[in-house]
Write a protein that holds these residues in place. Structure first.
Motif, PDB file in Angstrom:
ATOM      1  N   ALA A 122       0.857  -1.181   0.000  1.00 29.08           N
ATOM      2  CA  ALA A 122       0.000   0.000   0.000  1.00 29.08           C
ATOM      3  C   ALA A 122       0.894   1.231   0.000  1.00 29.08           C
ATOM      4  CB  ALA A 122      -0.927   0.000   1.212  1.00 29.08           C
ATOM      5  N   ARG A 123       0.271   2.395  -0.137  1.00 29.66           N
ATOM      6  CA  ARG A 123       1.067   3.613  -0.246  1.00 29.66           C
ATOM      7  C   ARG A 123       1.424   4.141   1.141  1.00 29.66           C
ATOM      8  NH1 ARG A 123      -1.393   8.855  -3.105  1.00 29.66           N
ATOM      9  NH2 ARG A 123      -2.368   9.030  -1.045  1.00 29.66           N
ATOM     10  N   HIS A 124       2.727   4.349   1.366  1.00 31.00           N
ATOM     11  CA  HIS A 124       3.233   4.900   2.622  1.00 31.00           C
ATOM     12  C   HIS A 124       4.373   5.866   2.304  1.00 31.00           C
ATOM     13  CE1 HIS A 124       1.012   1.958   5.058  1.00 31.00           C
ATOM     14  NE2 HIS A 124       1.399   1.039   4.178  1.00 31.00           N
ATOM     15  N   ARG A 125       4.696   6.730   3.279  1.00 30.16           N
ATOM     16  CA  ARG A 125       5.835   7.627   3.146  1.00 30.16           C
ATOM     17  C   ARG A 125       6.972   7.109   4.011  1.00 30.16           C
ATOM     18  NH1 ARG A 125       3.569  12.563   1.071  1.00 30.16           N
ATOM     19  NH2 ARG A 125       5.657  13.453   1.161  1.00 30.16           N
ATOM     20  N   PRO A 148       5.217   9.360  -1.782  1.00 34.06           N
ATOM     21  CA  PRO A 148       4.764   8.082  -1.201  1.00 34.06           C
ATOM     22  C   PRO A 148       5.278   6.901  -2.010  1.00 34.06           C
ATOM     23  CG  PRO A 148       2.951   9.644  -1.428  1.00 34.06           C
ATOM     24  CD  PRO A 148       4.097  10.219  -2.176  1.00 34.06           C
ATOM     25  N   LEU A 149       5.513   5.787  -1.314  1.00 32.54           N
ATOM     26  CA  LEU A 149       5.994   4.562  -1.939  1.00 32.54           C
ATOM     27  C   LEU A 149       4.926   3.481  -1.860  1.00 32.54           C
ATOM     28  CD1 LEU A 149       9.616   4.252  -0.540  1.00 32.54           C
ATOM     29  CD2 LEU A 149       8.999   4.570  -2.924  1.00 32.54           C
ATOM     30  N   LEU A 150       4.861   2.675  -2.907  1.00 29.74           N
ATOM     31  CA  LEU A 150       4.039   1.467  -2.840  1.00 29.74           C
ATOM     32  C   LEU A 150       4.882   0.402  -2.156  1.00 29.74           C
ATOM     33  CD1 LEU A 150       1.338   0.231  -3.705  1.00 29.74           C
ATOM     34  CD2 LEU A 150       2.461  -0.533  -5.796  1.00 29.74           C
ATOM     35  N   MET A 151       4.557   0.073  -0.892  1.00 25.04           N
ATOM     36  CA  MET A 151       5.434  -0.793  -0.115  1.00 25.04           C
ATOM     37  C   MET A 151       4.631  -1.722   0.782  1.00 25.04           C
ATOM     38  SD  MET A 151       6.752   1.549   3.085  1.00 25.04           S
ATOM     39  CE  MET A 151       7.387   2.940   2.174  1.00 25.04           C
ATOM     40  N   GLY A 154       9.614   4.061 -10.730  1.00 27.24           N
ATOM     41  CA  GLY A 154       8.438   3.253 -11.058  1.00 27.24           C
ATOM     42  C   GLY A 154       7.718   2.686  -9.858  1.00 27.24           C
ATOM     43  N   VAL A 155       8.256   2.806  -8.642  1.00 25.73           N
ATOM     44  CA  VAL A 155       7.620   2.181  -7.482  1.00 25.73           C
ATOM     45  C   VAL A 155       6.808   3.180  -6.678  1.00 25.73           C
ATOM     46  CG1 VAL A 155       9.439   0.467  -7.300  1.00 25.73           C
ATOM     47  CG2 VAL A 155       9.613   2.571  -5.981  1.00 25.73           C
ATOM     48  N   TRP A 156       6.725   4.407  -7.145  1.00 25.38           N
ATOM     49  CA  TRP A 156       5.866   5.375  -6.449  1.00 25.38           C
ATOM     50  C   TRP A 156       5.021   6.110  -7.464  1.00 25.38           C
ATOM     51  CZ3 TRP A 156       6.607  10.572  -7.621  1.00 25.38           C
ATOM     52  CH2 TRP A 156       7.817  10.911  -8.222  1.00 25.38           C
ATOM     53  N   ASP A 157       3.784   6.371  -7.075  1.00 23.26           N
ATOM     54  CA  ASP A 157       2.833   7.007  -7.977  1.00 23.26           C
ATOM     55  C   ASP A 157       1.760   7.663  -7.120  1.00 23.26           C
ATOM     56  OD1 ASP A 157       1.173   5.951 -11.038  1.00 23.26           O
ATOM     57  OD2 ASP A 157       0.920   7.758  -9.821  1.00 23.26           O
ATOM     58  N   SER A 186      -4.001   4.235  -4.631  1.00 20.65           N
ATOM     59  CA  SER A 186      -4.972   4.398  -3.547  1.00 20.65           C
ATOM     60  C   SER A 186      -4.242   4.443  -2.223  1.00 20.65           C
ATOM     61  CB  SER A 186      -5.951   3.223  -3.562  1.00 20.65           C
ATOM     62  OG  SER A 186      -5.247   2.011  -3.416  1.00 20.65           O
ATOM     63  N   PRO A 187      -4.744   5.210  -1.222  1.00 16.88           N
ATOM     64  CA  PRO A 187      -4.073   5.319   0.073  1.00 16.88           C
ATOM     65  C   PRO A 187      -4.117   4.014   0.837  1.00 16.88           C
ATOM     66  CG  PRO A 187      -6.216   6.403   0.119  1.00 16.88           C
ATOM     67  CD  PRO A 187      -5.985   6.007  -1.301  1.00 16.88           C
ATOM     68  N   ALA A 188      -3.168   3.898   1.787  1.00 15.38           N
ATOM     69  CA  ALA A 188      -3.108   2.676   2.588  1.00 15.38           C
ATOM     70  C   ALA A 188      -4.329   2.576   3.481  1.00 15.38           C
ATOM     71  CB  ALA A 188      -1.843   2.711   3.452  1.00 15.38           C
TER      72      ALA A 188
END
Length: 604
Positions: free
Chosen positions: A451-454, A486-489, A593-596, A600-602
Motif C-alpha cells: 500500500a502507499r506509505h511515506r 509516497p511509496l508502494l510498499m 516506477g515504485v511510487w505514484d 490508492s491510500p493505505a
C-alpha cells in the motif's frame, strides 16, 4: 664646368665619387634624351664612352626606339616616374632595365637611375635553369606581355613551359614556346587575363587555390602561383583534383569518426602519449564519470583522480605501446572521484599530426555486473526460499513442542537447579525460529501486500524503538528526513529492512558515536540512507556482504543484509554499501516506477 665645380666644392666632389662608383645605372639626360652624363655602371653595360655624344634610344632594343621619346615625354608629366625598357649591352645581349626618373627643378633635365630586372632571354638561354625546371613535378611557365602602341597589354607570349606543363596540357613544349597565349589557350577566362595584367602592373604575388578548369585538352582543379618576371610573369601550378578528392574523402571519414566517437554509448577519450594529457573526450565520458569538460580537456589524466589504481592504468598503457591494441582490459574507475565502478578498457595506438596518441574506449559494466550478481543472488534466494518453505512446517512443529515442555520444566520446583540451562535452551530455540523466519524472507517470489506509505512517516513512527536502542548503546541518533513521494510498499518488510540496517550500524559502533538516518530524492526517486561511525567495512569484502551466509561477525548468520537486499528487490529498489572515511553508508534507492501519487491510500 661640372668638373671645375666639383674640384672647388668638397660636397660636390663626394657626390661625383658616389655617382661614379654606384652599382646602380645612372644617367643625366636632356629633354631629347641625349646623354649629358653617365656613370661607370652605364658605360660598362652599354660600352658607351664617357666623351661620346649619343642619345639614350641609341642603346635601346630596335622595337623600343620608335616609341621611347614619346613614352619618356608622357611619363615626365609626373614629378617622378618609372619606365621599363630593353637595353642592348656591349656584348650584344638584351638587358631588361627599369628606370626610376625625375625632372630637374628647372625642368630642363632628366635624372634617371636604372636597375636590371630578370630577362626572358637570360633565362631561356640558361641550359641549367631549363634542365632543372624540366625535371620539376610542378608545372612552370614564363610569359611576356604583348603590348600595342599605347603600351596596353593585349596578349602574352609564351617564353617557356617545362615538361610537366606540356604533359598536363597535352601540348608539346616546342608547339607552345614563342606562340601567343590566345593561340594555344583560346578559352582562357577574362578573370585570369586580368590576374596576369595585375601581376605585371603591380608586381604583387597572386595565389589562386582550387580553381576549376576545363577545356578540350584537360580538366582539373588547379592551384596557381603568379609572380612578376621582367615585363611579364612566371607561373607555377599543379592539378590538385586527386588531392582535393582525397581531402574530401578524408574529411568525410573524419566526420564519420567524430560522429561515432562523440555519440557512442561508451566512454571514449584520446590521450597524448608523451604528456598524458586528454586531448578529446566524448559526451558519455562527462556523463558517466561526472567530470566537466572544462576541467578535463587539456589536463594530464593522472591529475584527474579518475582511476582507483593509477598504476593499473599505466600498465594498460604500457601494454598497448609494447604489444599493440588491448581488448577488454578490466579496470576500476571512480565516478565523481569517489564511487568505484568497473570498466572494460580497449586501447589502440594512433598517430595524428605527427604526434603519438592512444584512443581509449571503455565500457562501463558496473550495472551489468550488478545485474549478474543480482541474478545469482536471486537464484540463491529462490533456492533458500523453497527450502525454507518446505522445512519450516516440519521443523517448527517439533520446536514448538520442545519449547512447550521447556516452559513446563521451568515451572517445576524440583528442576530449579536446571533453570538457567532451560532458559538457554529456550533462547536458542527462539534463535532457531528467527533464522527460519529470515530464510522465508529470502524468497524472491514471496507474495506481499503493498500500500502507499511515506518513508519519512514510517521512520518517525519507529522513532521510539530506534531511540531506545540507540540510548542503550551510547549512540546519538540523527534524523535528516526530507519529504519524499509516497511509496508502494509492504510496511512490515520495509520496517524489517530499516531495523536490520539500524542494528547492523549499532553493532558496528561499539565505542558509540552518531548514527544518521536520511531520506531524500535522488535522480527522481526516493532514497533511504543509514550512516554509521563504526569500524567500517574492508574494501575486499564490500562486494560480498549481501551474499547469504557471508558474515564477518563471530556469531552472525550472514542473513541480515541478504534479507535487506531481497526486500529491496521486491520493492524495485537497489541497495548499496559505501565505505566512508568515518564509517559506512547503506543507501536504498527506490526507482521512479515504485511510487505514484495516483495509487490508492493505505488502509488502516
Amino acid at each position: 664646368m661640372m668638373t671645375d665645380y666639383a674640384a672647388t666644392n668638397p660636397t660636390a666632389c663626394e657626390y661625383e665619387t658616389f655617382f661614379q662608383l654606384s652599382s646602380e645605372i645612372m644617367v643625366m639626360l636632356d629633354l631629347d634624351l641625349r646623354v649629358i652624363k653617365s656613370n661607370l655602371a652605364f658605360q660598362r653595360l652599354t660600352g658607351f664612352g664617357a666623351e661620346q655624344a649619343c642619345s639614350l634610344p641609341d642603346f635601346l632594343h630596335p622595337d623600343d626606339r620608335a616609341t621611347s621619346r614619346r613614352r619618356w615625354h608622357e611619363a615626365a608629366q609626373e614629378e617622378r616616374f618609372t619606365i621599363d625598357e630593353r637595353l642592348l649591352t656591349a656584348s650584344g645581349a638584351i638587358a631588361q632595365i627599369r628606370w626610376q626618373a625625375a625632372l630637374s627643378p628647372d625642368g630642363s633635365r632628366l635624372y634617371a637611375t636604372g636597375s636590371l630586372i630578370p630577362s626572358f632571354d637570360a633565362f631561356t638561354n640558361n641550359q641549367w635553369h631549363r634542365s632543372s625546371l624540366d625535371q620539376a613535378l610542378d608545372c612552370f611557365g614564363i610569359y611576356s606581355a604583348v603590348r600595342d602602341d599605347s603600351q596596353r597589354i593585349v596578349d602574352f607570349r609564351i617564353e617557356y613551359v617545362n615538361q610537366s606543363a606540356a604533359t598536363l596540357t597535352g601540348v608539346p613544349q616546342h608547339a607552345q614556346i614563342g606562340r601567343q597565349l590566345s593561340e594555344i589557350y583560346p578559352l582562357t577566362s577574362e578573370r585570369m587575363l586580368n590576374t596576369y595584367r595585375q601581376v605585371i602592373e603591380t608586381g604583387n604575388v597572386v595565389l589562386i587555390e582550387g580553381l576549376p578548369y576545363a577545356d578540350e585538352r584537360m580538366t582539373g582543379v588547379l592551384d596557381l602561383l603568379h609572380f612578376k618576371f621582367g615585363d611579364g610573369f612566371a607561373i607555377s601550378w599543379r592539378n590538385v583534383a586527386s588531392q582535393k578528392a582525397a581531402e574530401a574523402k578524408l574529411a568525410d571519414s573524419n566526420k564519420k569518426f567524430s560522429c561515432a566517437f562523440h555519440n557512442a554509448p561508451t566512454i571514449n577519450f584520446i590521450m597524448d602519449v608523451k604528456s598524458g594529457i586528454i586531448l578529446e573526450a566524448n559526451h558519455n565520458f562527462q556523463e558517466i564519470t561526472q567530470y566537466p569538460a572544462d576541467t578535463m580537456i587539456g589536463q594530464p589524466i593522472s591529475e584527474l583522480g579518475l582511476w582507483e589504481d593509477m598504476s593499473e592504468f599505466r600498465r594498460a598503457t604500457a601494454q598497448i605501446l609494447e604489444y599493440g591494441p588491448t581488448h577488454n582490459y578490466p579496470i576500476t574507475f571512480l565516478r565523481a572521484g569517489t564511487e568505484p565502478r568497473v570498466g572494460l578498457l580497449v586501447g589502440e595506438y594512433i598517430t595524428t599530426d605527427g604526434s603519438d596518441h592512444i584512443l581509449f574506449i571503455m565500457n562501463d559494466i558496473t550495472d551489468l555486473r550488478d545485474a549478474e550478481n543480482r541474478l545469482t543472488q536471486m537464484d540463491k534466494y529462490q533456492m533458500l526460499g523453497s527450502m525454507a518453505a518446505s522445512i519450516a512446517h516440519e521443523v517448527r512443529n517439533p520446536m514448538t513442542t520442545v519449547k512447550g515442555f521447556i516452559q513446563l520444566f521451568r515451572q517445576q520446583k524440583d528442576l530449579e537447579a536446571y533453570h538457567s540451562r532451560l532458559t538457554l535452551i529456550s533462547s536458542e530455540l527462539e534463535r532457531a525460529s528467527s533464522i527460519i523466519t529470515e530464510y522465508l524472507s529470502l524468497a524472491s517470489n514471496k507474495v506481499t501486500e503493498k500500500a502507499r506509505h511515506r518513508l519519512d512517516d514510517l521512520i518517525r513512527y519507529m522513532l521510539p524503538l530506534l531511540e531506545a536502542d540507540a540510548i542503550e548503546h551510547n549512540i546519538a541518533l540523527n534524523l535528516v528526513l526530507e519529504e519524499v513521494p509516497p511509496l508502494l510498499m509492504n510496511e512490515n518488510e520495509i520496517r524489517q529492512l530499516l531495523l536490520n540496517l539500524f542494528r547492523n550500524a549499532v553493532e558496528a559502533m561499539q565505542g558509540g558515536g552518531e548514527l544518521s538516518i536520511l531520506t531524500y530524492v535522488e535522480q527522481g526517486g526516493p532514497v533511504l540512507e543509514v550512516r554509521d561511525q563504526g569500524t567500517g567495512i574492508d574494501q575486499k569484502v564490500l562486494g560480498s556482504i549481501f551474499t547469504p551466509f557471508f558474515t564477518t561477525k563471530a556469531h552472525g548468520t550472514g542473513l541480515g543484509l541478504a534479507v535487506c537486499r531481497s526486500i529491496a528487490e521486491r520493492h524495485g529498489a537497489t541497495i548499496r554499501a559505501h565505505a566512508r572515511p568515518d564509517g559506512t553508508s547503506f543507501k536504498v534507492m527506490f526507482g521512479t516506477g515504485v511510487w505514484d501519487l495516483r495509487l490508492s491510500p493505505a488502509t488502516s
